[in-house]
Design a protein around this motif. Structure first.
Motif: not given
Length: 151
Positions: A45-65
């Motif tokens: 799990x990663x704590x994502x900088x750009x996500x809302x502070x109360x929901x920063x933990x999540x799986x590795x995620x990104x957009x397909x090119x």
């Protein structure tokens, strides 16, 4: 009227047809998530900088090119965010309906690399057992990890 439309459609074959279809339909971004596990079954799990502070933990995620296989998006995103090399496994979710985004999720397994987080996007990365997932974890990601479905 339907016959006239069908006749016009046949007359404008080719690029103009595709342009009209493109203009008439929704455009989607493809969000791709990896449920990355180690050989003991812990999940990354990663704590994502750009996500809302109360929901920063999540799986590795990104957009397909454009032109990228979705399973390769998982490999690329995990490498970019963590420095780890993974192999994509089975597809675990394919879902549309969140605004103009399609969600794709794959199981993924560590095959190499050393943890080195991208500090621009990621605040921290940790391995968690399924029984001790952190507070502030995205609910949709919790469901992917546990294999449950939304209520």
């Amino acid at each position: 009227m339907k016959r006239i439309i069908a006749r016009l459609w046949r007359i404008i074959r080719g690029p103009l047809q595709w342009r009209l279809l493109w203009l008439a339909h929704s455009k989607y971004m493809i969000g791709v998530t990896g449920v990355v596990r180690d050989d003991q079954g812990h999940v990354l799990l990663l704590r994502h900088r750009m996500w809302p502070p109360e929901r920063q933990w999540g799986l590795p995620t990104g957009y397909a090119v454009a032109g990228e296989e979705f399973s390769e998006t998982v490999v690329r995103e995990v490498r970019e965010e963590t420095g780890l090399e993974v192999k994509a496994g089975r597809l675990v979710r394919l879902q549309s309906g969140y605004r103009l985004r399609v969600e794709v999720a794959y199981e993924a397994y560590i095959v190499g690399g050393d943890m080195k987080i991208d500090s621009f996007e990621i605040l921290e990365a940790k391995w968690f057992s399924v029984d001790s997932l952190p507070e502030g974890l995205q609910e949709s990601h919790r469901q992917l990890i546990t294999g449950s479905t939304p209520a």
